[in-house]
Design an enzyme around this catalytic site. Structure first.
Site, PDB file in Angstrom:
ATOM      1  N   GLU A   1      -3.883  -5.589  -0.139  1.00  0.00           N
ATOM      2  CA  GLU A   1      -3.291  -5.633  -1.789  1.00  0.00           C
ATOM      3  C   GLU A   1      -4.767  -6.094  -2.554  1.00  0.00           C
ATOM      4  O   GLU A   1      -4.728  -5.237  -3.501  1.00  0.00           O
ATOM      5  CB  GLU A   1      -2.403  -6.706  -1.788  1.00  0.00           C
ATOM      6  CG  GLU A   1      -1.139  -6.181  -1.644  1.00  0.00           C
ATOM      7  CD  GLU A   1      -0.653  -4.759  -2.208  1.00  0.00           C
ATOM      8  OE1 GLU A   1      -0.392  -5.111  -3.450  1.00  0.00           O
ATOM      9  OE2 GLU A   1      -0.697  -3.731  -1.448  1.00  0.00           O
TER      10      GLU A   1
ATOM     11  N   HIS B   1      -4.479   2.204  -7.473  1.00  0.00           N
ATOM     12  CA  HIS B   1      -4.076   1.315  -6.338  1.00  0.00           C
ATOM     13  C   HIS B   1      -3.622   2.128  -5.129  1.00  0.00           C
ATOM     14  O   HIS B   1      -4.025   1.490  -4.170  1.00  0.00           O
ATOM     15  CB  HIS B   1      -3.026   0.166  -7.066  1.00  0.00           C
ATOM     16  CG  HIS B   1      -2.591  -0.521  -5.869  1.00  0.00           C
ATOM     17  ND1 HIS B   1      -3.108  -2.091  -5.928  1.00  0.00           N
ATOM     18  CD2 HIS B   1      -1.617  -0.760  -4.987  1.00  0.00           C
ATOM     19  CE1 HIS B   1      -2.496  -2.631  -5.041  1.00  0.00           C
ATOM     20  NE2 HIS B   1      -1.586  -1.776  -4.365  1.00  0.00           N
ATOM     21  N   GLU B   2      -2.568   2.909  -5.447  1.00  0.00           N
ATOM     22  CA  GLU B   2      -2.311   3.662  -4.179  1.00  0.00           C
ATOM     23  C   GLU B   2      -3.009   4.612  -3.452  1.00  0.00           C
ATOM     24  O   GLU B   2      -3.379   4.395  -2.125  1.00  0.00           O
ATOM     25  CB  GLU B   2      -0.950   4.496  -4.518  1.00  0.00           C
ATOM     26  CG  GLU B   2       0.397   3.694  -4.982  1.00  0.00           C
ATOM     27  CD  GLU B   2       0.850   2.819  -3.876  1.00  0.00           C
ATOM     28  OE1 GLU B   2       0.951   3.036  -2.769  1.00  0.00           O
ATOM     29  OE2 GLU B   2       0.943   1.542  -4.289  1.00  0.00           O
TER      30      GLU B   2
ATOM     31  N   HIS C   1      -5.339   2.501  -1.340  1.00  0.00           N
ATOM     32  CA  HIS C   1      -4.874   2.059   0.075  1.00  0.00           C
ATOM     33  C   HIS C   1      -4.961   3.109   1.189  1.00  0.00           C
ATOM     34  O   HIS C   1      -5.467   2.822   2.517  1.00  0.00           O
ATOM     35  CB  HIS C   1      -3.269   2.022  -0.062  1.00  0.00           C
ATOM     36  CG  HIS C   1      -2.734   0.764  -0.352  1.00  0.00           C
ATOM     37  ND1 HIS C   1      -3.119  -0.628   0.231  1.00  0.00           N
ATOM     38  CD2 HIS C   1      -1.920   0.066  -1.443  1.00  0.00           C
ATOM     39  CE1 HIS C   1      -2.489  -1.676  -0.377  1.00  0.00           C
ATOM     40  NE2 HIS C   1      -1.747  -1.316  -1.266  1.00  0.00           N
TER      41      HIS C   1
HETATM   42 ZN   LIG Z   1      -0.503  -2.143  -2.598  1.00  0.00          ZN
END
Ligand SMILES: [Zn+2]
Length: 217
Positions: free
Chosen positions: A148, A85-86, A89
């Site tokens: 997100e 997830h990071e 981003h």
């Molecule tokens: Zn996030």
């Protein structure tokens, strides 16, 4: 900018020398990094000794995990969900979007670059927060809902490609949500990653797609 922030963070942070934690973060991180296919990134993984439950990935591939999140990630697959997830981003340039939408509009490119090159503490703090590593400098900025979703979706594919079952992402967010109950303050990770109910439903919907990329090791 990612590198400047990383250096400043590491200068102030207490880097963990705990062998199992470092081995785990490096092991999982390398597999996620490989799954992204981004060989132009200079990947680097550090463990920061800090009770905050958080993690970040900066543009260029500089990643850190706080020891406070490890009881929640629990195992390699849980950590892969957070790192996927990071890293998503960073690769989707969400921090860059925030920098151009806010900082460059308010301050201007040249003034920003000059302040950064002088290591102006306020500028470093602003850039670090916009890039998603605000927990370290005490300025937490939540990501946008669209950012997100994109990071969840992309992160799920990365973790599956890296050999971690994507359902571990759903389980991670369930644990994260449980962690926020009965606490005065939710885990820091949730301050920047809001709305976990919708997220969990959305992730469930993406699991079949992610499974097509899943290569168990
Ligand atoms: Zn996030």
């Amino acid at each position: 900018m990612g590198l400047t922030s990383y250096r400043e963070i590491l200068k102030k942070a207490k880097i963990s020398s705990d062998p199992p934690a470092n081995e785990q973060v490096t092991r999982v991180g390398r597999r996620i990094a490989e799954a992204t296919g981004r060989t132009d990134y200079q990947w680097e993984f550090k463990v920061i000794e800090d009770k905050q439950a958080n993690a970040f990935a900066l543009p260029g591939g500089k990643v850190a995990v706080y020891t406070g999140i490890l009881p929640i990630t629990r195992d390699d697959a849980g950590l892969a969900a957070v790192l996927g997830h990071e890293v998503a981003h960073a690769i989707a340039r969400h921090g860059g979007e925030r920098i151009s939408q806010t900082l460059l509009v308010q301050t201007g490119l040249v003034a920003t670059q000059v302040a950064l090159s002088r290591n102006d503490p306020r500028m470093v703090q602003t850039v670090t927060s916009l890039l998603g590593a605000g927990a370290t400098v005490g300025l937490l900025l939540p990501w946008g809902r669209g950012q997100e979703s994109e990071a969840d979706h992309l992160g799920l594919i990365y973790m599956a490609k890296a050999g971690y079952h994507p359902s571990a992402a759903k389980e991670l967010w369930v644990r994260m949500a449980a962690e926020s109950k009965g606490r005065q303050a939710p885990p820091e990770f949730l301050s920047t990653h809001p709305s976990h109910e919708t997220r969990i439903r959305q992730i469930e919907g993406w699991i079949p797609e992610a499974l097509r990329h899943y290569r168990p090791r």
